[in-house]
Enzyme design. Structure first.
Site, PDB file in Angstrom:
ATOM      1  N   TYR A 109       0.761  -1.224  -0.021  1.00 34.82           N
ATOM      2  CA  TYR A 109       0.025   0.082  -0.010  1.00 34.82           C
ATOM      3  C   TYR A 109       0.952   1.253  -0.129  1.00 34.82           C
ATOM      4  CZ  TYR A 109      -4.361   2.593   1.252  1.00 34.82           C
ATOM      5  OH  TYR A 109      -5.207   3.688   1.018  1.00 34.82           O
TER       6      TYR A 109
ATOM      7  N   ARG B  84      -6.745   2.550   3.313  1.00 30.73           N
ATOM      8  CA  ARG B  84      -7.510   1.128   3.072  1.00 30.73           C
ATOM      9  C   ARG B  84      -6.617   0.054   3.476  1.00 30.73           C
ATOM     10  NH1 ARG B  84     -11.958   0.512   1.011  1.00 30.73           N
ATOM     11  NH2 ARG B  84     -13.193   2.339   0.251  1.00 30.73           N
TER      12      ARG B  84
ATOM     13  N   TRP C 154     -11.186  11.508  -1.834  1.00 36.27           N
ATOM     14  CA  TRP C 154      -9.790  11.349  -1.325  1.00 36.27           C
ATOM     15  C   TRP C 154      -8.775  11.799  -2.109  1.00 36.27           C
ATOM     16  CZ3 TRP C 154      -9.984  10.700   3.795  1.00 36.27           C
ATOM     17  CH2 TRP C 154     -11.262   9.912   4.348  1.00 36.27           C
TER      18      TRP C 154
HETATM   19  N1  GSH Z   1     -12.380  -0.570  -3.520  1.00 36.19           N
HETATM   20  C1  GSH Z   1     -10.978  -0.795  -3.590  1.00 36.19           C
HETATM   21  C2  GSH Z   1     -10.322  -1.126  -2.418  1.00 36.19           C
HETATM   22  O1  GSH Z   1     -10.902  -1.299  -1.282  1.00 36.19           O
HETATM   23  O2  GSH Z   1      -9.328  -1.807  -2.232  1.00 36.19           O
HETATM   24  C3  GSH Z   1     -10.516   0.853  -3.891  1.00 36.19           C
HETATM   25  C4  GSH Z   1      -8.804   0.840  -4.178  1.00 36.19           C
HETATM   26  C5  GSH Z   1      -8.439   2.287  -4.439  1.00 36.19           C
HETATM   27  O3  GSH Z   1      -9.247   2.874  -5.156  1.00 36.19           O
HETATM   28  N2  GSH Z   1      -7.263   2.454  -3.941  1.00 36.19           N
HETATM   29  C6  GSH Z   1      -6.546   3.621  -4.257  1.00 36.19           C
HETATM   30  C7  GSH Z   1      -5.521   3.435  -5.337  1.00 36.19           C
HETATM   31  O4  GSH Z   1      -5.006   2.371  -5.728  1.00 36.19           O
HETATM   32  C8  GSH Z   1      -5.840   4.071  -2.954  1.00 36.19           C
HETATM   33  S1  GSH Z   1      -7.035   4.020  -1.455  1.00 36.19           S
HETATM   34  N3  GSH Z   1      -5.479   4.616  -6.325  1.00 36.19           N
HETATM   35  C9  GSH Z   1      -4.363   4.829  -6.966  1.00 36.19           C
HETATM   36  C10 GSH Z   1      -5.000   4.739  -8.446  1.00 36.19           C
HETATM   37  O5  GSH Z   1      -6.114   4.483  -8.376  1.00 36.19           O
HETATM   38  O6  GSH Z   1      -4.048   4.726  -9.239  1.00 36.19           O
END
Ligand code: GSH
Length: 199
Positions: free
Chosen positions: A8, A14, A104
């Site tokens: 992460y 998350r 976010w």
């Molecule tokens: N529903 C997914 C979960 O709960 O794992 C959401 C995952 C998600 O949106 N992760 C974000 C992410 O990877 C960080 S909280 N963001 C970077 C991107 O989308 O490139």
């Protein structure tokens, strides 16, 4: 014991619910935190392109709540019966529905602040009232022992309270639940030693 690697960003976000579950069960894992600057080159290598992911002996699991539900089962805190498990899942999903309302990733700080203020002021009271009613005078949200739903409440409310410290003042039972979770020795030790981050 499988080899676990949780990947992460350097945030609670998350991944924190899974870190709580690893802490609670005393399971060894690699808490792999990547720099935001490195993400664009890592993203194409990650199935479904989002974090967190959990590698279990090299098998990659994505979706934070699928990961956490698996770890909750392994840790014995998914609920003691199928009905308790469904209730714990339902509470987690209810809290998660609320958390996903927030923008976010919004870069414009004015837009971000307005949206956060609106959600915290106008939408949070309904969630808190419903959670408080569900908890009632019980010690834990579901059943007679702690479940990952209690952990998820603690993890998410920590972030919410950092945005609005008086958010849950009208709900002492929900605040007391946070204290009970944070007083579990393994959770207390994790909170003490975890890297500090705003979210
Ligand atoms: N529903 C997914 C979960 O709960 O794992 C959401 C995952 C998600 O949106 N992760 C974000 C992410 O990877 C960080 S909280 N963001 C970077 C991107 O989308 O490139």
């Amino acid at each position: 014991m499988p080899q676990y690697k949780l990947t992460y960003f350097n945030l609670r976000g998350r991944a924190e619910i899974s870190r709580y579950l690893f802490a609670y069960s005393g399971t060894k894992y690699e808490d792999h935190r990547i720099e935001a600057a490195d993400w664009p080159k890592i993203k194409p290598t990650v199935p479904f392109g989002k974090l967190p992911i959990l590698e279990v002996d090299g098998v990659i699991i994505h979706q934070s709540l699928a990961i956490a539900r698996y770890l909750a089962r392994e840790a014995g805190v998914a609920g003691q019966t199928p009905v308790e498990q469904a209730l714990a899942d339902a509470i987690v999903d209810t809290i998660d529905d609320f958390m996903t309302l927030f923008p976010w990733a919004e870069k414009n700080q004015d837009v971000r602040k307005k949206a956060f203020d609106d959600i915290l002021t106008n939408k949070a009271p309904e969630l808190l009232k419903d959670l408080d009613t569900f908890l009632g005078d019980k010690k834990w949200l579901v059943g007679n022992s702690v479940t990952w739903a209690d952990f998820y409440w603690d993890v998410c409310s920590t972030t919410l309270l950092s945005c609005k410290p008086d958010l849950a003042d009208k709900y002492p039972r929900l605040l007391a639940l946070r204290e009970r979770v944070q007083a579990l020795p393994a959770i207390a030790a994790w909170i003490q030693k975890r890297p500090k981050s705003v979210m």
